[in-house]
Design an enzyme around this catalytic site. Structure first.
Site, PDB file in Angstrom:
ATOM      1  N   HIS A   9       0.786  -4.474   4.319  1.00  0.00           N
ATOM      2  CA  HIS A   9       0.835  -4.545   2.850  1.00  0.00           C
ATOM      3  C   HIS A   9       0.293  -5.875   2.343  1.00  0.00           C
ATOM      4  CE1 HIS A   9       2.445  -5.097  -1.197  1.00  0.00           C
ATOM      5  NE2 HIS A   9       2.519  -3.775  -1.273  1.00  0.00           N
ATOM      6  N   ASP A  10       0.800  -6.976   2.890  1.00  0.00           N
ATOM      7  CA  ASP A  10       0.385  -8.306   2.425  1.00  0.00           C
ATOM      8  C   ASP A  10      -0.693  -8.900   3.329  1.00  0.00           C
ATOM      9  OD1 ASP A  10       2.486  -7.918   0.693  1.00  0.00           O
ATOM     10  OD2 ASP A  10       3.738  -9.544   1.466  1.00  0.00           O
ATOM     11  N   THR A  11      -1.115  -8.126   4.329  1.00  0.00           N
ATOM     12  CA  THR A  11      -2.021  -8.686   5.336  1.00  0.00           C
ATOM     13  C   THR A  11      -3.179  -7.719   5.585  1.00  0.00           C
ATOM     14  OG1 THR A  11      -0.605  -7.726   7.045  1.00  0.00           O
ATOM     15  CG2 THR A  11      -0.211 -10.059   6.472  1.00  0.00           C
TER      16      THR A  11
END
Ligand SMILES: *[C@@H]1O[C@H](CO)[C@@H](O)[C@H](O)[C@H]1NC(C)=O
Ligand SMILES: *[C@@H]1O[C@H](CO)[C@@H](O)[C@H](O)[C@H]1NC(C)=O
Ligand SMILES: *[C@@H]1O[C@H](CO)[C@@H](O)[C@H](O)[C@H]1NC(C)=O
Ligand SMILES: *[C@@H]1O[C@H](CO)[C@@H](O)[C@H](O)[C@H]1NC(C)=O
Ligand SMILES: *[C@@H]1O[C@H](CO)[C@@H](O)[C@H](O)[C@H]1NC(C)=O
Ligand SMILES: *[C@@H]1O[C@H](CO)[C@@H](O)[C@H](O)[C@H]1NC(C)=O
Ligand SMILES: *[C@@H]1O[C@H](CO)[C@@H](O)[C@H](O)[C@H]1NC(C)=O
Ligand SMILES: *[C@@H]1O[C@H](CO)[C@@H](O)[C@H](O)[C@H]1NC(C)=O
Ligand SMILES: *[C@@H]1O[C@H](CO)[C@@H](O)[C@H](O)[C@H]1NC(C)=O
Length: 426
Positions: free
Chosen positions: A229-231
């Site tokens: 998600h954040d990567t």
């Protein structure tokens, strides 16, 4: 102890720091491995499951789904870690998410509808709305969800930031998000302690596997960096190497009766069809299918119909019983004699639409929760499970026209403030 509000501010700082270079977050192992507890997760396990019976199914006796985030099919299928999984299993080449953004997809996988939801608000779904958990428990099939970095068993809050083990020089990181934890969103689960105790952390997972008490149905959510998600997908690939690959070799997790689905919540691009990468692995898959791909049209509802067909469960009577969007995984369908529907590409519904459906979780087109059509039949041929608190006379025919609550300056009554940490009272 941090309050959720303070910790979410801390993680906002972390997000700002990294937002221009998501891939700059360095990958790090949170602990020694999937079967060892770690202080990098907030709470050590305090409890263990105690499930005695294993209920056999037609094709598998354990179903595990592991959800990753927001990634292109082409990207996932060209990433070495996911190719490695594909080589051991069946790649689903026409598998669709059901809407955008994340939360409604997770919810759909548990209760068979996204209920019109088109955002990631703090929703809760009333007690009279059944989920697959009712169907499993009716047959004595054990279940749990394991949520990485959730701070404590059954934690109710919106998010949780814990020590930044990827980069300890940074503020605590918002690794856990409620929107990726479907059982916590359903009051028919969380209002009952014997059920909320099954909403568990990865430290509980380590405890349960070592104790030999992993259940038969599991929903697994990696944290906000490990799920991509954040990567990036390569970052998620490092997580599968660390966490999943050793477990695939571990009989306590994967044996000849296990089916594991590695999937993504949604496609990243809204203006095209919502196709996602999904691969099935595990010892229950027939050997001749390993390393192949399957172009049957599936959706997140297929995870419901497949377990229903396998264990002869009732249906929720929602999209899990809608034969055009809930094909059963093909070899399971063959084993139970279920006839899947042959759907051409041009007949696949537009699953990239958001907020256009009437429903109780859509403030723009709000309707109350109404009862399913109890004459429907699921993939097992069984009828609809009816929750004891459901008003069966309140059907689709009785529902008043949808109302635009946003235009009236209000919102769906099923949204709670983001700082909520305890169960609502109603
Ligand atoms: C937490 O993770 C970091 C990064 O992998 C590691 O160096 C550290 O030893 C871990 N801490 C514990 C208590 O396991
Ligand atoms: C089994 O679970 C109990 C209770 O949570 C725990 O005390 C014990 O350490 C666990 N056993 C192992 C081998 O982890
Ligand atoms: C989304 O789905 C389409 C197929 O409908 C696919 O071509 C594409 O690679 C997927 N992912 C993204 C991010 O576009
Ligand atoms: C175990 O109990 C302690 C004290 O109540 C709590 O802080 C911790 O979060 C719990 N761990 C889990 C995994 O629930
Ligand atoms: C949904 O995807 C289709 C292509 O499959 C596209 O024509 C349509 O414009 C998309 N809808 C939205 C709202 O982006
Ligand atoms: C079944 O799904 C199709 C495609 O999304 C939809 O057109 C139809 O209305 C659905 N049927 C029911 C009973 O929900
Ligand atoms: C389900 O419960 C909610 C909350 O009590 C209520 O608003 C709704 O009308 C109920 N629906 C049915 C069909 O029982
Ligand atoms: C509902 O009202 C909002 C705010 O006035 C408006 O932006 C939106 O287009 C309306 N939606 C529908 C479906 O009527
Ligand atoms: C939650 O935030 C609202 C303001 O949005 C505030 O009025 C309320 O007191 C807060 N509740 C808690 C439990 O902190």
């Amino acid at each position: 102890m941090f309050s959720p509000i303070l910790t979410s501010l801390g993680s906002l700082a972390a997000f700002v720091q990294y937002s221009n270079a998501a891939s700059a977050i360095p990958w790090a192992a949170p602990g020694e491995g999937p079967t060892t507890q770690t202080a990098n997760y907030t709470g050590f396990s305090n409890s263990t499951l105690n499930d005695q019976n294993v209920v056999p199914g037609a094709s598998f006796s354990r179903f595990i789904q592991i959800w990753f985030e927001n990634t292109n099919f082409a990207v996932a299928s060209s990433t070495p870690a996911f190719q490695k999984l594909a080589a051991q299993g069946v790649t689903f080449s026409r598998y669709m998410a059901v809407t955008h953004p994340s939360e409604p997809n997770y919810v759909a996988s548990l209760s068979g509808s996204h209920w019109g939801m088109g955002d990631d608000n703090f929703y809760h779904i009333p007690r009279n709305i059944s989920t697959v958990i009712d169907l499993l428990e009716e047959k004595g099939i054990s279940w749990a969800t394991y949520q990485e970095n959730m701070p404590s068993t059954g934690y109710y809050g919106y998010n949780w930031a814990s020590v930044n083990y990827n980069d300890p020089t940074q503020a605590p990181y918002d690794y856990y998000q409620r929107k990726h934890n479907p059982p916590i969103i359903h009051d028919s689960v969380v209002f009952y302690p014997e059920r909320s105790h099954r909403i568990r952390s990865f430290n509980d997972f380590a405890n349960d596997i070592v104790n030999g008490t992993l259940p038969q149905w599991m929903f697994i959510t990696p944290n906000m960096v490990n799920d991509a998600h954040d990567t990036t997908i390569d970052f998620a690939g490092k997580f599968t190497d660390y966490w999943l690959n050793p477990l695939l070799e571990d009989e306590r997790f994967n044996n000849e009766e296990t089916l594991i689905l590695v999937t993504f919540d949604e496609n990243e691009t809204y203006d095209i069809q919502n196709q996602i990468f999904s691969v099935a692995v595990g010892g229950s898959i027939p050997d001749e299918l390993k390393g192949t791909s399957d172009n049957t049209f599936y959706t997140h509802y297929s995870t419901l119909s497949t377990v229903q067909a396998n264990w002869d469960l009732r249906t929720l009577g929602r999209q899990d019983a809608n034969k055009t969007v809930s094909n059963v995984f093909s070899w399971v369908a063959n084993e139970v004699g279920y006839q899947n529907q042959d759907i051409a590409d041009e007949d696949i519904p537009q699953f990239n639409l958001t907020k256009v459906h009437d429903g109780p979780l859509n403030s723009l087109r709000y309707t109350p929760f109404y009862a399913p059509d109890v004459s429907m039949q699921g993939a097992s041929g069984c009828g609809v499970f009816v929750s004891p608190e459901l008003d069966l006379t309140f059907t689709a025919d009785e529902v008043p026209p949808a109302v635009n609550l946003t235009a009236q300056g209000s919102q769906s009554p099923w949204i709670l403030p983001q700082n909520t940490t305890t169960l609502p009272v109603y």
